[in-house]
Design a protein around this motif. Structure first.
Motif, PDB file in Angstrom:
ATOM      1  N   LEU A  74      35.462   4.272  29.801  1.00 28.63           N
ATOM      2  CA  LEU A  74      34.262   3.359  30.179  1.00 28.63           C
ATOM      3  C   LEU A  74      34.478   2.571  31.073  1.00 28.63           C
ATOM      4  O   LEU A  74      33.362   1.982  30.798  1.00 28.63           O
ATOM      5  CB  LEU A  74      35.341   2.838  28.425  1.00 28.63           C
ATOM      6  N   HIS A  75      35.159   2.470  31.397  1.00 24.18           N
ATOM      7  CA  HIS A  75      34.504   1.377  32.843  1.00 24.18           C
ATOM      8  C   HIS A  75      33.480   1.763  33.459  1.00 24.18           C
ATOM      9  O   HIS A  75      32.437   1.814  33.667  1.00 24.18           O
ATOM     10  CB  HIS A  75      35.751   1.148  34.126  1.00 24.18           C
ATOM     11  N   ALA A  76      33.641   3.309  33.769  1.00 19.72           N
ATOM     12  CA  ALA A  76      32.254   3.895  34.776  1.00 19.72           C
ATOM     13  C   ALA A  76      31.380   3.728  34.072  1.00 19.72           C
ATOM     14  O   ALA A  76      30.040   3.234  34.342  1.00 19.72           O
ATOM     15  CB  ALA A  76      32.667   5.280  35.173  1.00 19.72           C
TER      16      ALA A  76
ATOM     17  N   PHE B 104      45.931  -8.283  37.504  1.00 13.73           N
ATOM     18  CA  PHE B 104      45.206  -7.894  37.464  1.00 13.73           C
ATOM     19  C   PHE B 104      44.224  -7.741  36.744  1.00 13.73           C
ATOM     20  O   PHE B 104      42.923  -7.738  36.858  1.00 13.73           O
ATOM     21  CB  PHE B 104      45.427  -6.369  38.264  1.00 13.73           C
ATOM     22  N   CYS B 105      44.448  -6.865  35.554  1.00 19.87           N
ATOM     23  CA  CYS B 105      42.774  -6.769  34.245  1.00 19.87           C
ATOM     24  C   CYS B 105      42.860  -8.044  33.900  1.00 19.87           C
ATOM     25  O   CYS B 105      41.397  -7.623  32.995  1.00 19.87           O
ATOM     26  CB  CYS B 105      43.894  -5.501  33.296  1.00 19.87           C
ATOM     27  N   GLY B 106      43.570  -9.026  33.918  1.00 22.92           N
ATOM     28  CA  GLY B 106      43.261 -10.338  33.132  1.00 22.92           C
ATOM     29  C   GLY B 106      42.633 -10.897  33.518  1.00 22.92           C
ATOM     30  O   GLY B 106      41.737 -11.482  33.181  1.00 22.92           O
ATOM     31  N   ARG B 107      41.672 -10.356  34.639  1.00 25.48           N
ATOM     32  CA  ARG B 107      40.794 -11.362  35.069  1.00 25.48           C
ATOM     33  C   ARG B 107      39.535 -10.861  34.741  1.00 25.48           C
ATOM     34  O   ARG B 107      38.868 -12.173  34.428  1.00 25.48           O
ATOM     35  CB  ARG B 107      41.112 -10.531  36.653  1.00 25.48           C
ATOM     36  N   CYS B 108      39.426  -9.614  33.510  1.00 27.03           N
ATOM     37  CA  CYS B 108      38.177  -9.665  33.098  1.00 27.03           C
ATOM     38  C   CYS B 108      38.500  -9.973  31.609  1.00 27.03           C
ATOM     39  O   CYS B 108      37.743  -9.611  30.773  1.00 27.03           O
ATOM     40  CB  CYS B 108      37.283  -8.537  33.496  1.00 27.03           C
ATOM     41  N   HIS B 109      39.430  -9.630  31.487  1.00 29.26           N
ATOM     42  CA  HIS B 109      39.642  -9.857  29.755  1.00 29.26           C
ATOM     43  C   HIS B 109      40.586 -10.623  29.685  1.00 29.26           C
ATOM     44  O   HIS B 109      42.001 -10.776  29.674  1.00 29.26           O
ATOM     45  CB  HIS B 109      41.119  -8.608  29.862  1.00 29.26           C
ATOM     46  N   VAL B 110      39.869 -11.714  30.041  1.00 30.20           N
ATOM     47  CA  VAL B 110      40.733 -12.884  29.508  1.00 30.20           C
ATOM     48  C   VAL B 110      41.521 -13.420  28.416  1.00 30.20           C
ATOM     49  O   VAL B 110      42.637 -14.113  28.079  1.00 30.20           O
ATOM     50  CB  VAL B 110      39.811 -13.893  29.950  1.00 30.20           C
TER      51      VAL B 110
ATOM     52  N   LYS C  25      38.005   3.568  24.768  1.00 30.56           N
ATOM     53  CA  LYS C  25      37.668   2.589  23.772  1.00 30.56           C
ATOM     54  C   LYS C  25      38.463   2.189  23.400  1.00 30.56           C
ATOM     55  O   LYS C  25      39.725   3.455  23.036  1.00 30.56           O
ATOM     56  CB  LYS C  25      36.136   3.411  23.429  1.00 30.56           C
ATOM     57  N   ALA C  26      39.283   1.233  22.433  1.00 28.05           N
ATOM     58  CA  ALA C  26      40.372   1.142  22.372  1.00 28.05           C
ATOM     59  C   ALA C  26      40.518   1.250  21.032  1.00 28.05           C
ATOM     60  O   ALA C  26      39.356   0.323  20.341  1.00 28.05           O
ATOM     61  CB  ALA C  26      40.122  -0.512  23.130  1.00 28.05           C
ATOM     62  N   SER C  27      41.426   1.814  19.951  1.00 29.22           N
ATOM     63  CA  SER C  27      41.060   1.885  18.895  1.00 29.22           C
ATOM     64  C   SER C  27      42.205   1.801  18.450  1.00 29.22           C
ATOM     65  O   SER C  27      43.927   2.111  19.030  1.00 29.22           O
ATOM     66  CB  SER C  27      40.896   3.163  18.617  1.00 29.22           C
TER      67      SER C  27
HETATM   68  C1  HEC Z   1      36.519  -5.819  36.783  1.00 33.70           C
HETATM   69  C2  HEC Z   1      36.473  -6.490  35.818  1.00 33.70           C
HETATM   70  C3  HEC Z   1      37.171  -5.255  34.953  1.00 33.70           C
HETATM   71  C4  HEC Z   1      38.810  -5.487  35.206  1.00 33.70           C
HETATM   72  C5  HEC Z   1      39.350  -6.169  36.214  1.00 33.70           C
HETATM   73  C6  HEC Z   1      38.963  -4.744  33.987  1.00 33.70           C
HETATM   74  N1  HEC Z   1      38.018  -4.473  33.255  1.00 33.70           N
HETATM   75 FE1  HEC Z   1      38.215  -3.345  31.360  1.00 33.70          FE
HETATM   76  N2  HEC Z   1      36.285  -3.391  30.840  1.00 33.70           N
HETATM   77  C7  HEC Z   1      35.249  -4.064  31.284  1.00 33.70           C
HETATM   78  C8  HEC Z   1      34.435  -4.333  31.082  1.00 33.70           C
HETATM   79  C9  HEC Z   1      32.909  -5.161  31.601  1.00 33.70           C
HETATM   80  C10 HEC Z   1      34.440  -2.768  30.142  1.00 33.70           C
HETATM   81  C11 HEC Z   1      33.539  -3.216  28.876  1.00 33.70           C
HETATM   82  C12 HEC Z   1      32.883  -3.630  28.043  1.00 33.70           C
HETATM   83  C13 HEC Z   1      33.546  -4.550  27.562  1.00 33.70           C
HETATM   84  O1  HEC Z   1      34.381  -3.567  26.654  1.00 33.70           O
HETATM   85  O2  HEC Z   1      34.807  -4.795  26.966  1.00 33.70           O
HETATM   86  C14 HEC Z   1      35.674  -2.704  29.912  1.00 33.70           C
HETATM   87  C15 HEC Z   1      36.483  -2.196  28.941  1.00 33.70           C
HETATM   88  C16 HEC Z   1      37.324  -2.172  28.772  1.00 33.70           C
HETATM   89  C17 HEC Z   1      38.763  -1.482  27.629  1.00 33.70           C
HETATM   90  C18 HEC Z   1      37.933  -1.001  26.367  1.00 33.70           C
HETATM   91  C19 HEC Z   1      37.684  -1.815  25.016  1.00 33.70           C
HETATM   92  C20 HEC Z   1      36.610  -1.368  23.752  1.00 33.70           C
HETATM   93  O3  HEC Z   1      35.748  -1.990  23.485  1.00 33.70           O
HETATM   94  O4  HEC Z   1      37.355  -0.828  23.173  1.00 33.70           O
HETATM   95  C21 HEC Z   1      40.267  -1.569  28.030  1.00 33.70           C
HETATM   96  C22 HEC Z   1      41.170  -1.206  26.402  1.00 33.70           C
HETATM   97  C23 HEC Z   1      40.322  -2.052  28.915  1.00 33.70           C
HETATM   98  N3  HEC Z   1      39.220  -2.222  29.646  1.00 33.70           N
HETATM   99  C24 HEC Z   1      41.143  -2.320  30.016  1.00 33.70           C
HETATM  100  C25 HEC Z   1      41.128  -2.478  31.361  1.00 33.70           C
HETATM  101  C26 HEC Z   1      42.751  -2.831  31.967  1.00 33.70           C
HETATM  102  C27 HEC Z   1      43.883  -1.786  31.244  1.00 33.70           C
HETATM  103  C28 HEC Z   1      42.267  -3.108  33.271  1.00 33.70           C
HETATM  104  C29 HEC Z   1      43.428  -3.031  34.058  1.00 33.70           C
HETATM  105  C30 HEC Z   1      43.878  -1.436  34.620  1.00 33.70           C
HETATM  106  C31 HEC Z   1      41.401  -3.488  33.048  1.00 33.70           C
HETATM  107  N4  HEC Z   1      40.438  -3.252  31.645  1.00 33.70           N
HETATM  108  C32 HEC Z   1      40.251  -4.353  33.828  1.00 33.70           C
HETATM  109  C33 HEC Z   1      36.088  -4.862  32.565  1.00 33.70           C
HETATM  110  C34 HEC Z   1      37.795  -5.117  33.402  1.00 33.70           C
END
Ligand code: HEC
Ligand code: HEC
Ligand code: HEC
Ligand code: HEC
Ligand code: HEC
Length: 271
Positions: A55-57, A96-102, A135-137
């Motif tokens: 989902l990140h890609a 590390f992940c929490g920088r975006c998922h605050v 996608k989380a569920s």
């Molecule tokens: C640079 C920012 C960034 C980082 C760092 C990041 N993410 Fe994300 N993540 C996003 C974005 C943007 C999305 C897609 C939009 C959304 O659903 O929030 C996403 C989506 C997700 C989703 C799906 C959310 C949904 O709606 O179902 C999960 C689960 C997730 N990330 C987990 C992680 C995990 C675990 C890590 C660390 C290994 C991580 N993220 C690191 C930006 C980031």
């Protein structure tokens, strides 16, 4: 004349360069990280294939967005001066992940998992994976994943509380889509539902039954308010149908009256 020729040549050079560069521009997502790691074996190459399915890609979050570094420079890509962070160890993953998922990070840090992080508490990657994040569920809560470290019973209880509300959120999404198709203005409702949905899907990370119940309760109250709004729209639609029906009935009646009058008139003519 000479100056004109030079200008002309200059223009041609720019044009040709432009043509050569544009295919490269189209491959902009192929950063040097992907190009090099794509050709590396085992643990260094695997992340590329996994990440492509994630989902990140799909959302344009690439290697350097997580790991830092310079995605345009082969030689300096992984230099700390260019912000390269490397791979985080187990306990560094949440930040590390929490920088975006605050918001998620906040709930997580308060949770039993966050509190027990140094002692083997679950962190983000244990449940979501690192490169193949989907996608989380609620399907993420299952015996295979959750019983690695403790019994499944507590996990299942939390899943039970969440499942009912999850169903109600999905049902409301469908209701709003239906009204939207009928041309009703539901954007404000959709915004509210989006907020509720986000709050709800974060609630899990506290893994505290009482907290999950509390937050689920607030989300349910929000859904009740939305339900009232939807019912009001439906009532309006029903009334519109009713008045539409009355109008058609009146038209039919007028038609019958008209025919009746014409018949009487024709009979009068004959008579
Ligand atoms: C640079 C920012 C960034 C980082 C760092 C990041 N993410 Fe994300 N993540 C996003 C974005 C943007 C999305 C897609 C939009 C959304 O659903 O929030 C996403 C989506 C997700 C989703 C799906 C959310 C949904 O709606 O179902 C999960 C689960 C997730 N990330 C987990 C992680 C995990 C675990 C890590 C660390 C290994 C991580 N993220 C690191 C930006 C980031
Ligand atoms: C020219 C090839 C090349 C490029 C370009 C490259 N890498 Fe690497 N990368 C490697 C090799 C080889 C290793 C293993 C040896 C090492 O750690 O230096 C590695 C290791 C890594 C690691 C693991 C480090 C650790 O601490 O275990 C990460 C993460 C990583 N690269 C991410 C990236 C990112 C992000 C980019 C782009 C900004 C990138 N790489 C660009 C070749 C490359
Ligand atoms: C959502 C954030 C995120 C993205 C995007 C991401 N990584 Fe990672 N990567 C991680 C995390 C977290 C780890 C630490 C490993 C762990 O704890 O499982 C890691 C570990 C690694 C490692 C060390 C070997 C390993 O698997 O443990 C390499 C190499 C690597 N990543 C390369 C890449 C490359 C190349 C890309 C782009 C194709 C990429 N990563 C994209 C989060 C990410
Ligand atoms: C114990 C397992 C577990 C851990 C640890 C965990 N998650 Fe989750 N995560 C889940 C589950 C399960 C859901 C889905 C909950 C739902 O659907 O209500 C979820 C949902 C999400 C979502 C989607 C929220 C949304 O709005 O849809 C994101 C983003 C996320 N997690 C990121 C993270 C990050 C970042 C961390 C680390 C700080 C983390 N998770 C730690 C299991 C976990
Ligand atoms: C990597 C190990 C690990 C995994 C995987 C894991 N947990 Fe935990 N969990 C812990 C630890 C450590 C604690 C804190 C000690 C305890 O209460 O047993 C804990 C505590 C809990 C608690 C009690 C919370 C409280 O406040 O009393 C719940 C509920 C829970 N986990 C749910 C889950 C769910 C759901 C999953 C799967 C999605 C999961 N866990 C996966 C390690 C893990």
């Amino acid at each position: 004349m000479i100056r004109q020729t030079i200008l002309c040549c200059g223009f041609l050079v720019v044009l040709v360069c432009g043509l050569l560069v544009s295919p490269a521009a189209a491959q902009q997502d192929e950063t040097v990280c992907i190009q090099c790691h794509g050709g590396l074996p085992d643990a260094l190459g695997v992340p590329v294939g996994e990440w492509r399915q994630s989902l990140h890609a799909d959302n344009g979050i690439s290697c350097h967005d997580c790991h830092g570094g310079d995605p345009t420079d082969f030689a300096m890509a992984m230099s700390p001066e260019r912000g390269f962070l490397g791979a985080p160890d187990y306990t560094a993953v949440p930040e590390f992940c929490g920088r975006c998922h605050v918001g998620v990070l906040g709930d997580y840090q308060e949770s039993a998992h966050g509190q027990a992080l140094q002692a083997g508490g679950a962190q983000c990657v244990m449940c979501h994976g690192n490169h193949a994040v989907q996608k989380a569920s609620l399907d993420l809560i299952n015996p295979e994943s959750c019983a690695r470290c403790h019994d499944y019973e507590r996990a299942d209880k939390i899943k039970g509380i969440l499942a009912d509300t999850d169903g109600k959120i999905i049902a409301m999404e469908e209701e709003l889509a239906r009204l939207g198709k009928l041309g009703m203005a539901v954007e404000a409702f959709e915004g509210q539902l989006f907020d509720l949905r986000n709050r709800f899907h974060r609630a899990f990370h506290t893994v505290k039954e009482a907290r999950v119940r509390e937050q689920t309760g607030e989300v349910l109250a929000g859904l009740e308010t939305l339900r009232a709004g939807v019912d009001e729209i439906d009532a309006g639609l029903g009334q519109r149908k009713l008045w539409g029906g009355v109008a058609i009935a009146l038209l039919v009646l007028a038609g019958i009256l008209f025919l009746q009058m014409r018949k009487t008139y024709e009979e009068d003519e004959k008579g």
